[in-house]
Design a protein around this motif. Structure first.
Motif, PDB file in Angstrom:
ATOM      1  N   GLN A  21       0.831  -1.199   0.000  1.00 33.54           N
ATOM      2  CA  GLN A  21       0.000   0.000   0.000  1.00 33.54           C
ATOM      3  C   GLN A  21       0.865   1.247   0.000  1.00 33.54           C
ATOM      4  O   GLN A  21       2.029   1.211   0.352  1.00 33.54           O
ATOM      5  CB  GLN A  21      -0.939  -0.009   1.207  1.00 33.54           C
ATOM      6  N   SER A  31     -12.024   9.118   4.664  1.00 31.98           N
ATOM      7  CA  SER A  31     -11.952   9.456   3.248  1.00 31.98           C
ATOM      8  C   SER A  31     -10.578   9.998   2.836  1.00 31.98           C
ATOM      9  O   SER A  31     -10.208   9.914   1.676  1.00 31.98           O
ATOM     10  CB  SER A  31     -13.048  10.453   2.865  1.00 31.98           C
ATOM     11  N   THR A  68      -0.725  13.943  -9.614  1.00 30.62           N
ATOM     12  CA  THR A  68      -1.847  13.587 -10.480  1.00 30.62           C
ATOM     13  C   THR A  68      -1.536  14.073 -11.885  1.00 30.62           C
ATOM     14  O   THR A  68      -0.801  15.053 -12.075  1.00 30.62           O
ATOM     15  CB  THR A  68      -3.177  14.218 -10.006  1.00 30.62           C
ATOM     16  N   ARG A  86      -5.686  11.421 -12.488  1.00 28.24           N
ATOM     17  CA  ARG A  86      -5.339  10.040 -12.171  1.00 28.24           C
ATOM     18  C   ARG A  86      -4.090  10.040 -11.299  1.00 28.24           C
ATOM     19  O   ARG A  86      -3.174  10.832 -11.507  1.00 28.24           O
ATOM     20  CB  ARG A  86      -5.091   9.224 -13.439  1.00 28.24           C
ATOM     21  N   LEU A  87      -4.077   9.142 -10.335  1.00 33.33           N
ATOM     22  CA  LEU A  87      -2.966   9.051  -9.396  1.00 33.33           C
ATOM     23  C   LEU A  87      -1.686   8.616 -10.101  1.00 33.33           C
ATOM     24  O   LEU A  87      -1.679   7.676 -10.885  1.00 33.33           O
ATOM     25  CB  LEU A  87      -3.297   8.046  -8.290  1.00 33.33           C
ATOM     26  N   THR A 112      -1.742   5.275 -12.342  1.00 37.51           N
ATOM     27  CA  THR A 112      -2.716   4.235 -12.019  1.00 37.51           C
ATOM     28  C   THR A 112      -4.034   4.519 -12.733  1.00 37.51           C
ATOM     29  O   THR A 112      -4.176   5.529 -13.419  1.00 37.51           O
ATOM     30  CB  THR A 112      -2.974   4.165 -10.500  1.00 37.51           C
ATOM     31  N   ASP A 140      -6.701   5.125 -10.978  1.00 39.62           N
ATOM     32  CA  ASP A 140      -7.501   5.706  -9.903  1.00 39.62           C
ATOM     33  C   ASP A 140      -7.569   7.222 -10.017  1.00 39.62           C
ATOM     34  O   ASP A 140      -6.541   7.882 -10.171  1.00 39.62           O
ATOM     35  CB  ASP A 140      -6.886   5.353  -8.544  1.00 39.62           C
ATOM     36  N   VAL A 171      -8.000  10.586  -8.060  1.00 36.70           N
ATOM     37  CA  VAL A 171      -7.748  10.982  -6.679  1.00 36.70           C
ATOM     38  C   VAL A 171      -7.652  12.494  -6.559  1.00 36.70           C
ATOM     39  O   VAL A 171      -7.507  13.207  -7.545  1.00 36.70           O
ATOM     40  CB  VAL A 171      -6.433  10.363  -6.124  1.00 36.70           C
ATOM     41  N   LEU A 225      -4.178  11.744   0.487  1.00 36.56           N
ATOM     42  CA  LEU A 225      -4.923  11.555  -0.747  1.00 36.56           C
ATOM     43  C   LEU A 225      -6.315  11.053  -0.451  1.00 36.56           C
ATOM     44  O   LEU A 225      -6.561  10.438   0.586  1.00 36.56           O
ATOM     45  CB  LEU A 225      -4.198  10.611  -1.707  1.00 36.56           C
ATOM     46  N   ARG A 226      -7.218  11.321  -1.380  1.00 30.79           N
ATOM     47  CA  ARG A 226      -8.602  10.862  -1.277  1.00 30.79           C
ATOM     48  C   ARG A 226      -8.967  10.202  -2.592  1.00 30.79           C
ATOM     49  O   ARG A 226      -8.797  10.789  -3.665  1.00 30.79           O
ATOM     50  CB  ARG A 226      -9.537  12.030  -0.990  1.00 30.79           C
ATOM     51  N   HIS A 227      -9.446   8.964  -2.513  1.00 34.31           N
ATOM     52  CA  HIS A 227      -9.835   8.206  -3.700  1.00 34.31           C
ATOM     53  C   HIS A 227     -11.195   8.685  -4.176  1.00 34.31           C
ATOM     54  O   HIS A 227     -12.142   8.766  -3.406  1.00 34.31           O
ATOM     55  CB  HIS A 227      -9.881   6.716  -3.368  1.00 34.31           C
ATOM     56  N   ARG A 238     -12.562   5.175 -10.264  1.00 34.79           N
ATOM     57  CA  ARG A 238     -11.681   4.510 -11.228  1.00 34.79           C
ATOM     58  C   ARG A 238     -11.885   5.101 -12.612  1.00 34.79           C
ATOM     59  O   ARG A 238     -12.964   5.555 -12.960  1.00 34.79           O
ATOM     60  CB  ARG A 238     -11.981   3.011 -11.294  1.00 34.79           C
TER      61      ARG A 238
END
Length: 166
Positions: free
Chosen positions: A7, A17, A29, A34-35, A68, A70, A72, A79-81, A84
């Motif tokens: 992780q 969050s 980003t 995107r992350l 990625t 993701d 974010v 970070l906050r997701h 996708r």
């Protein structure tokens, strides 16, 4: 995330969050939010089998950043997701394409006079459970046996809900 050898951030009690970035990771980003991650534990690419031989495909850019799928928001070391950028979900640790499963589902339903959609429902054991929502005028269709024989493994819906209209 397997690309990062585990992780990159962890949550705190009371503020789930926003995740705190772990030491050793840099985050950014791209223009689409995107992350992007960079750090020593990051993998360098993918091994794939071509025509009879293996090849290495780098996954990081020239500056060492991996982008990625993701979306974010990044603020300082947190970070906050947000979601996708694709329709991939994890089922028992494996990526499954919702659009691919839904396409296969409808190819099986069409001859039976039905159409359907696939919904991913969060599941504490498997990550997600696939649920087929089937629009049909027929009462109690035998969809379970069709899916059990024609849809294998992780892509087989675990539940089927029939409705009069999607």
């Amino acid at each position: 995330m397997t690309e990062s050898s585990s992780q990159i951030a962890t949550g705190e009690v009371g503020e789930p969050s926003w995740l705190s970035v772990l030491p050793g990771w840099e985050l950014a980003t791209d223009s689409k939010n995107r992350l992007q991650i960079r750090g020593a534990p990051l993998f360098s690419g993918y091994d794939s089998r071509g025509k009879g031989s293996w090849q290495f495909d780098p996954a990081v850019d020239e500056d060492g950043w991996f982008t990625t799928g993701d979306f974010v928001e990044v603020k300082e070391d947190r970070l906050r997701h947000l979601g996708r950028s694709d329709d991939l979900i994890k089922v028992l640790g494996e990526l499954v394409s919702l659009s691919g499963v839904e396409s296969r589902l409808n190819s099986l339903l069409y001859p039976l006079g039905a159409v359907g959609a696939i919904v991913a429902v969060p599941d504490s054991r498997s990550g997600h459970e696939l649920v087929a929502v089937v629009e049909t005028e027929k009462e109690g269709g035998n969809f379970e046996s069709v899916f059990a024989t024609e849809m294998k493994g992780l892509e087989r819906p675990r539940r089927i809900i029939t409705v009069a209209e999607l």
